[in-house]
Write a protein that holds these residues in place. Structure first.
Motif, PDB file in Angstrom:
ATOM      1  N   ALA A   1       0.833  -1.205   0.000  1.00 56.40           N
ATOM      2  CA  ALA A   1       0.000   0.000   0.000  1.00 56.40           C
ATOM      3  C   ALA A   1       0.867   1.254   0.000  1.00 56.40           C
ATOM      4  N   ARG A   2       1.908   1.270   0.855  1.00 57.10           N
ATOM      5  CA  ARG A   2       2.807   2.434   0.906  1.00 57.10           C
ATOM      6  C   ARG A   2       3.562   2.586  -0.408  1.00 57.10           C
ATOM      7  N   LEU A   3       4.046   1.483  -0.946  1.00 53.59           N
ATOM      8  CA  LEU A   3       4.778   1.512  -2.213  1.00 53.59           C
ATOM      9  C   LEU A   3       3.899   2.028  -3.345  1.00 53.59           C
ATOM     10  N   LEU A   4       2.675   1.531  -3.432  1.00 56.96           N
ATOM     11  CA  LEU A   4       1.753   1.982  -4.480  1.00 56.96           C
ATOM     12  C   LEU A   4       1.420   3.464  -4.332  1.00 56.96           C
ATOM     13  N   ALA A   5       1.243   3.915  -3.102  1.00 51.82           N
ATOM     14  CA  ALA A   5       0.921   5.325  -2.863  1.00 51.82           C
ATOM     15  C   ALA A   5       2.059   6.229  -3.321  1.00 51.82           C
ATOM     16  N   VAL A   6       3.288   5.826  -3.053  1.00 57.37           N
ATOM     17  CA  VAL A   6       4.455   6.617  -3.444  1.00 57.37           C
ATOM     18  C   VAL A   6       4.696   6.529  -4.953  1.00 57.37           C
ATOM     19  N   ALA A   7       4.582   5.339  -5.512  1.00 58.41           N
ATOM     20  CA  ALA A   7       4.896   5.123  -6.935  1.00 58.41           C
ATOM     21  C   ALA A   7       3.922   5.826  -7.865  1.00 58.41           C
ATOM     22  N   ALA A   8       2.671   5.932  -7.468  1.00 57.05           N
ATOM     23  CA  ALA A   8       1.662   6.509  -8.361  1.00 57.05           C
ATOM     24  C   ALA A   8       1.759   8.024  -8.454  1.00 57.05           C
ATOM     25  N   LYS A   9       2.270   8.694  -7.426  1.00 55.55           N
ATOM     26  CA  LYS A   9       2.284  10.168  -7.406  1.00 55.55           C
ATOM     27  C   LYS A   9       3.051  10.788  -8.579  1.00 55.55           C
ATOM     28  N   PRO A  10       4.305  10.360  -8.854  1.00 55.20           N
ATOM     29  CA  PRO A  10       5.011  10.977  -9.986  1.00 55.20           C
ATOM     30  C   PRO A  10       4.347  10.661 -11.327  1.00 55.20           C
ATOM     31  N   LEU A  11       3.805   9.457 -11.445  1.00 54.80           N
ATOM     32  CA  LEU A  11       3.121   9.097 -12.685  1.00 54.80           C
ATOM     33  C   LEU A  11       1.885   9.970 -12.881  1.00 54.80           C
ATOM     34  N   LEU A  12       1.131  10.178 -11.820  1.00 50.61           N
ATOM     35  CA  LEU A  12      -0.058  11.026 -11.900  1.00 50.61           C
ATOM     36  C   LEU A  12       0.319  12.453 -12.268  1.00 50.61           C
ATOM     37  N   ALA A  13       1.370  12.986 -11.656  1.00 48.20           N
ATOM     38  CA  ALA A  13       1.820  14.346 -11.983  1.00 48.20           C
ATOM     39  C   ALA A  13       2.258  14.445 -13.439  1.00 48.20           C
ATOM     40  N   MET A  14       2.985  13.459 -13.914  1.00 43.58           N
ATOM     41  CA  MET A  14       3.464  13.460 -15.294  1.00 43.58           C
ATOM     42  C   MET A  14       2.295  13.372 -16.282  1.00 43.58           C
ATOM     43  N   VAL A  15       1.349  12.503 -16.018  1.00 42.86           N
ATOM     44  CA  VAL A  15       0.208  12.333 -16.918  1.00 42.86           C
ATOM     45  C   VAL A  15      -0.662  13.590 -16.925  1.00 42.86           C
ATOM     46  N   ARG A  16      -0.905  14.162 -15.752  1.00 47.88           N
ATOM     47  CA  ARG A  16      -1.698  15.397 -15.704  1.00 47.88           C
ATOM     48  C   ARG A  16      -1.008  16.524 -16.466  1.00 47.88           C
ATOM     49  N   SER A  17       0.291  16.661 -16.272  1.00 44.47           N
ATOM     50  CA  SER A  17       1.041  17.704 -16.964  1.00 44.47           C
ATOM     51  C   SER A  17       1.012  17.481 -18.475  1.00 44.47           C
ATOM     52  N   GLY A  18       1.232  16.260 -18.901  1.00 44.95           N
ATOM     53  CA  GLY A  18       1.198  15.952 -20.323  1.00 44.95           C
ATOM     54  C   GLY A  18      -0.166  16.211 -20.929  1.00 44.95           C
ATOM     55  N   ASP A  19      -1.208  15.872 -20.183  1.00 47.65           N
ATOM     56  CA  ASP A  19      -2.569  16.078 -20.678  1.00 47.65           C
ATOM     57  C   ASP A  19      -2.878  17.567 -20.840  1.00 47.65           C
ATOM     58  N   ARG A  20      -2.377  18.376 -19.920  1.00 49.69           N
ATOM     59  CA  ARG A  20      -2.658  19.823 -19.962  1.00 49.69           C
ATOM     60  C   ARG A  20      -1.766  20.571 -20.949  1.00 49.69           C
ATOM     61  N   ARG A  21      -0.497  20.132 -21.048  1.00 48.32           N
ATOM     62  CA  ARG A  21       0.468  20.919 -21.829  1.00 48.32           C
ATOM     63  C   ARG A  21       0.844  20.288 -23.171  1.00 48.32           C
ATOM     64  N   ALA A  22       1.153  19.005 -23.181  1.00 49.44           N
ATOM     65  CA  ALA A  22       1.659  18.381 -24.409  1.00 49.44           C
ATOM     66  C   ALA A  22       0.551  17.966 -25.374  1.00 49.44           C
ATOM     67  N   VAL A  23      -0.524  17.395 -24.881  1.00 49.11           N
ATOM     68  CA  VAL A  23      -1.586  16.917 -25.763  1.00 49.11           C
ATOM     69  C   VAL A  23      -2.166  18.029 -26.624  1.00 49.11           C
ATOM     70  N   PRO A  24      -2.423  19.230 -26.086  1.00 49.56           N
ATOM     71  CA  PRO A  24      -2.948  20.286 -26.955  1.00 49.56           C
ATOM     72  C   PRO A  24      -1.997  20.655 -28.113  1.00 49.56           C
ATOM     73  N   LEU A  25      -0.690  20.454 -27.921  1.00 49.63           N
ATOM     74  CA  LEU A  25       0.265  20.764 -28.986  1.00 49.63           C
ATOM     75  C   LEU A  25       0.106  19.840 -30.185  1.00 49.63           C
ATOM     76  N   ALA A  26      -0.374  18.614 -29.945  1.00 48.49           N
ATOM     77  CA  ALA A  26      -0.506  17.633 -31.014  1.00 48.49           C
ATOM     78  C   ALA A  26      -1.873  17.647 -31.684  1.00 48.49           C
ATOM     79  N   GLY A  27      -2.835  18.343 -31.080  1.00 50.37           N
ATOM     80  CA  GLY A  27      -4.191  18.362 -31.606  1.00 50.37           C
ATOM     81  C   GLY A  27      -4.329  19.202 -32.867  1.00 50.37           C
ATOM     82  N   PRO A  28      -5.521  19.180 -33.456  1.00 48.78           N
ATOM     83  CA  PRO A  28      -5.754  19.973 -34.668  1.00 48.78           C
ATOM     84  C   PRO A  28      -5.675  21.469 -34.368  1.00 48.78           C
ATOM     85  N   ARG A  29      -5.269  22.227 -35.363  1.00 46.19           N
ATOM     86  CA  ARG A  29      -5.195  23.691 -35.191  1.00 46.19           C
ATOM     87  C   ARG A  29      -6.568  24.304 -35.302  1.00 46.19           C
ATOM     88  N   ALA A  30      -6.777  25.337 -34.530  1.00 47.49           N
ATOM     89  CA  ALA A  30      -8.080  26.017 -34.538  1.00 47.49           C
ATOM     90  C   ALA A  30      -8.203  26.953 -35.715  1.00 47.49           C
TER      91      ALA A  30
END
Length: 163
Positions: free
Chosen positions: A134-163
């Motif tokens: 439980a402790r290992l999973l709690a610690v291991a998931a935090k950086p992955l969650l931060a990375m995925v959230r950041s990528g979703d907010r910042r990187a994914v819009p760069l690859a999408g269609p232009r407005a």
């Protein structure tokens, strides 16, 4: 009968009623994790704690699709977990009594799936008497969650269609 089962499944999730949910599942039902093919939960003894964890973390559950036939149903709902929106699809195989014999779960988008892993993993490990995991999973998931959230907010819009 099949729509009665999925109606119970829906009502249970929306009201966070574990006993009502279990009444929709066959006693030896199997639920396949959306996180990995290596984990499945079998029978009411394992499904009860899983549902308790799920209902303790999921908010604003709203079903919008229920389709299929007497042997296979597909239900889809939206919810929130840890500030992330998710959409979960459950492919439900029903037994001859119309109860859920097997459920395979799919969750999108990726930030929601990782938030689910972050919330569910440690709780399930604790309930299974595995405090170190439980402790290992709690610690291991935090950086992955931060990375995925950041990528979703910042990187994914760069690859999408232009407005």
């Amino acid at each position: 009968m099949s729509t009665q089962t999925t109606e119970r499944y829906r009502r249970a999730a929306e009201t966070q009623d574990v006993e009502l949910a279990l009444s929709a599942f066959a006693p030896d039902a199997v639920v396949h994790s959306p996180l990995t093919g290596r984990v499945r939960f079998t029978g009411h003894a394992e499904l009860g704690p899983l549902l308790e964890v799920a209902y303790s973390h999921l908010r604003d559950i709203r079903f919008h699709t229920d389709t299929g036939d007497a042997s296979t149903r597909v239900v889809v709902h939206t919810a929130r977990i840890g500030g992330e929106e998710i959409e979960e699809t459950a492919v439900l195989k029903l037994d001859e009594d119309g109860l859920i014999a097997e459920a395979t779960l799919f969750v999108r988008p990726l930030p929601g799936l990782v938030a689910l892993m972050d919330a569910f993993g440690p709780d399930i490990a604790r309930r299974n008497g595995r405090p170190f995991a439980a402790r290992l999973l709690a610690v291991a998931a935090k950086p992955l969650l931060a990375m995925v959230r950041s990528g979703d907010r910042r990187a994914v819009p760069l690859a999408g269609p232009r407005a």
